[in-house]
Design a protein around this motif. Structure first.
Motif, mmCIF file in Angstrom:
data_model
loop_
_atom_site.group_PDB
_atom_site.id
_atom_site.type_symbol
_atom_site.label_atom_id
_atom_site.label_comp_id
_atom_site.label_asym_id
_atom_site.label_seq_id
_atom_site.Cartn_x
_atom_site.Cartn_y
_atom_site.Cartn_z
ATOM 1 N N LEU A 177 0.817 -1.109 0.243
ATOM 2 C CA LEU A 177 -0.077 0.239 0.008
ATOM 3 C C LEU A 177 0.828 1.200 -0.188
ATOM 4 C CD1 LEU A 177 -2.402 -1.218 2.826
ATOM 5 C CD2 LEU A 177 -2.928 -1.030 0.322
ATOM 6 N N LYS A 178 0.233 2.479 -0.405
ATOM 7 C CA LYS A 178 0.847 3.592 -0.299
ATOM 8 C C LYS A 178 0.037 4.505 0.647
ATOM 9 C CE LYS A 178 2.714 3.572 -5.009
ATOM 10 N NZ LYS A 178 3.859 2.949 -4.500
ATOM 11 N N PRO A 179 0.629 5.452 1.314
ATOM 12 C CA PRO A 179 0.268 6.205 2.311
ATOM 13 C C PRO A 179 -1.126 6.813 1.593
ATOM 14 C CG PRO A 179 2.400 6.606 2.561
ATOM 15 C CD PRO A 179 2.271 5.777 1.486
ATOM 16 N N GLY A 180 -2.319 6.939 2.426
ATOM 17 C CA GLY A 180 -3.554 7.345 1.708
ATOM 18 C C GLY A 180 -4.558 6.423 1.010
ATOM 19 N N ASP A 181 -3.788 4.977 0.531
ATOM 20 C CA ASP A 181 -4.582 4.072 0.016
ATOM 21 C C ASP A 181 -5.851 3.675 0.844
ATOM 22 O OD1 ASP A 181 -3.139 4.117 -2.316
ATOM 23 O OD2 ASP A 181 -2.163 2.233 -1.922
ATOM 24 N N VAL A 182 -6.763 3.608 0.244
ATOM 25 C CA VAL A 182 -7.845 2.870 1.006
ATOM 26 C C VAL A 182 -7.958 1.384 0.765
ATOM 27 C CG1 VAL A 182 -10.729 2.747 1.255
ATOM 28 C CG2 VAL A 182 -9.568 4.827 0.479
ATOM 29 N N PHE A 183 -8.622 0.694 1.959
ATOM 30 C CA PHE A 183 -8.115 -0.713 1.986
ATOM 31 C C PHE A 183 -9.216 -1.403 2.684
ATOM 32 C CE2 PHE A 183 -5.445 0.497 5.420
ATOM 33 C CZ PHE A 183 -5.762 -0.550 6.288
ATOM 34 N N THR A 184 -9.652 -2.775 2.649
ATOM 35 C CA THR A 184 -10.544 -3.484 3.294
ATOM 36 C C THR A 184 -9.819 -4.798 3.854
ATOM 37 O OG1 THR A 184 -11.422 -4.673 1.558
ATOM 38 C CG2 THR A 184 -12.565 -2.634 2.388
ATOM 39 N N ILE A 185 -10.155 -5.171 4.929
ATOM 40 C CA ILE A 185 -9.608 -6.477 5.276
ATOM 41 C C ILE A 185 -10.466 -7.552 5.711
ATOM 42 C CG2 ILE A 185 -8.233 -7.510 7.541
ATOM 43 C CD1 ILE A 185 -7.681 -4.472 8.421
ATOM 44 N N SER A 186 -10.160 -8.709 5.116
ATOM 45 C CA SER A 186 -11.142 -9.700 5.237
ATOM 46 C C SER A 186 -10.540 -11.154 5.871
ATOM 47 C CB SER A 186 -11.614 -10.403 3.734
ATOM 48 O OG SER A 186 -12.323 -9.333 3.349
ATOM 49 N N VAL A 187 -11.189 -11.527 6.957
ATOM 50 C CA VAL A 187 -10.766 -12.609 7.675
ATOM 51 C C VAL A 187 -11.747 -13.861 7.486
ATOM 52 C CG1 VAL A 187 -10.244 -13.423 10.030
ATOM 53 C CG2 VAL A 187 -9.847 -11.112 9.318
ATOM 54 N N THR A 188 -11.096 -14.928 7.306
ATOM 55 C CA THR A 188 -11.960 -16.205 7.004
ATOM 56 C C THR A 188 -11.594 -17.307 7.976
ATOM 57 O OG1 THR A 188 -12.461 -15.454 4.844
ATOM 58 C CG2 THR A 188 -12.845 -17.959 5.194
ATOM 59 N N SER A 189 -12.318 -17.963 8.362
ATOM 60 C CA SER A 189 -11.596 -19.033 9.240
ATOM 61 C C SER A 189 -12.144 -20.447 8.959
ATOM 62 C CB SER A 189 -12.061 -18.902 10.823
ATOM 63 O OG SER A 189 -11.795 -19.845 11.877
ATOM 64 N N ASN A 190 -11.441 -21.439 9.368
ATOM 65 C CA ASN A 190 -12.103 -22.964 9.180
ATOM 66 C C ASN A 190 -13.136 -23.360 10.412
ATOM 67 O OD1 ASN A 190 -10.552 -23.016 6.475
ATOM 68 N ND2 ASN A 190 -8.751 -24.283 7.459
ATOM 69 N N HIS A 191 -12.945 -22.494 11.346
ATOM 70 C CA HIS A 191 -13.762 -22.912 12.615
ATOM 71 C C HIS A 191 -14.456 -21.476 12.763
ATOM 72 C CE1 HIS A 191 -10.816 -26.071 13.060
ATOM 73 N NE2 HIS A 191 -9.945 -25.222 12.673
ATOM 74 N N ASP A 192 -15.763 -22.037 13.480
ATOM 75 C CA ASP A 192 -16.576 -20.990 14.027
ATOM 76 C C ASP A 192 -16.098 -20.449 15.047
ATOM 77 O OD1 ASP A 192 -18.773 -21.566 12.382
ATOM 78 O OD2 ASP A 192 -19.776 -22.824 13.597
ATOM 79 N N GLY A 193 -16.225 -18.986 15.348
ATOM 80 C CA GLY A 193 -15.753 -18.597 16.585
ATOM 81 C C GLY A 193 -15.642 -17.005 16.702
ATOM 82 N N GLN A 194 -15.008 -16.618 17.935
ATOM 83 C CA GLN A 194 -14.927 -15.042 17.864
ATOM 84 C C GLN A 194 -13.832 -14.614 17.344
ATOM 85 O OE1 GLN A 194 -14.943 -13.465 22.205
ATOM 86 N NE2 GLN A 194 -14.711 -16.021 22.980
ATOM 87 N N LEU A 195 -13.702 -13.297 17.015
ATOM 88 C CA LEU A 195 -12.594 -13.110 16.395
ATOM 89 C C LEU A 195 -12.011 -11.737 17.191
ATOM 90 C CD1 LEU A 195 -10.921 -12.438 13.808
ATOM 91 C CD2 LEU A 195 -12.428 -10.773 12.906
ATOM 92 N N VAL A 196 -10.522 -12.005 17.339
ATOM 93 C CA VAL A 196 -9.844 -10.752 17.809
ATOM 94 C C VAL A 196 -8.871 -10.303 16.641
ATOM 95 C CG1 VAL A 196 -8.113 -9.972 19.180
ATOM 96 C CG2 VAL A 196 -10.058 -11.512 20.043
#
Length: 162
Positions: free
Chosen positions: A28-47
């Motif tokens: 990335l470059k400073p100022g770039d807009v981004f999203t984060i995706s998290v996928t798990s093989n297990h159900d659960g609470q995310l941190v």
């Protein structure tokens, strides 16, 4: 998963059970807009923590802006920020950062160490935060017929801002 701080940097070894992706990508470059995706093989609470090159972390999830603090469903990605946030994530600073996602399958109360009120609001020492979280996760799980270790999984993603 093993998390260590070596020479002031967070080193993590993950199991492949939790995948993190960054859109548009890990460079990335400073100022770039981004999203984060998290996928798990297990159900659960995310941190989800974002650790900068100086070893300081921002708690991305849970946070007060997420309208739904729900558990992850196995195989279903969670993308942040979601449309309810009302803003975008924007790259700032320079250097190599690391996203650390922990998915806890058992019903462990992590609010004392990762309160949603802390999310996105201030920097925390990554080493201390992860030590506190892992200490809770290493306790014996007594919620089943047999005592066992707590079921939790982790994933990491390194990315750069230049």
């Amino acid at each position: 998963m093993e998390l260590r701080v070596e020479r002031g940097r967070l080193t993590a070894y993950d199991t492949g059970d939790v995948a993190i992706s960054l859109q548009p990508g890990p460079d990335l470059k400073p100022g770039d807009v981004f999203t984060i995706s998290v996928t798990s093989n297990h159900d659960g609470q995310l941190v989800l923590l974002d650790v900068d090159a100086k070893g300081m972390a921002t708690q991305i999830f849970p946070n007060t802006l997420a309208k739904k603090i729900t558990s992850l469903t196995a195989g279903q990605p969670l993308t942040l920020p979601d449309p309810y946030y009302g803003f975008d994530f924007e790259a700032e600073g320079e250097g190599e950062n690391m996203l650390v996602a922990l998915v806890v399958e058992d019903d462990v109360d992590l609010t004392p160490v990762v309160p949603k009120e802390q999310g996105l609001s201030h920097k925390i020492d990554a080493r201390e935060a992860l030590s506190d979280i892992v200490a809770r996760l290493r306790k014996v799980w007594t919620g089943d017929a047999e005592n066992r270790g707590t079921a939790w999984y982790a994933g990491t993603l390194k990315y750069r801002i230049d």
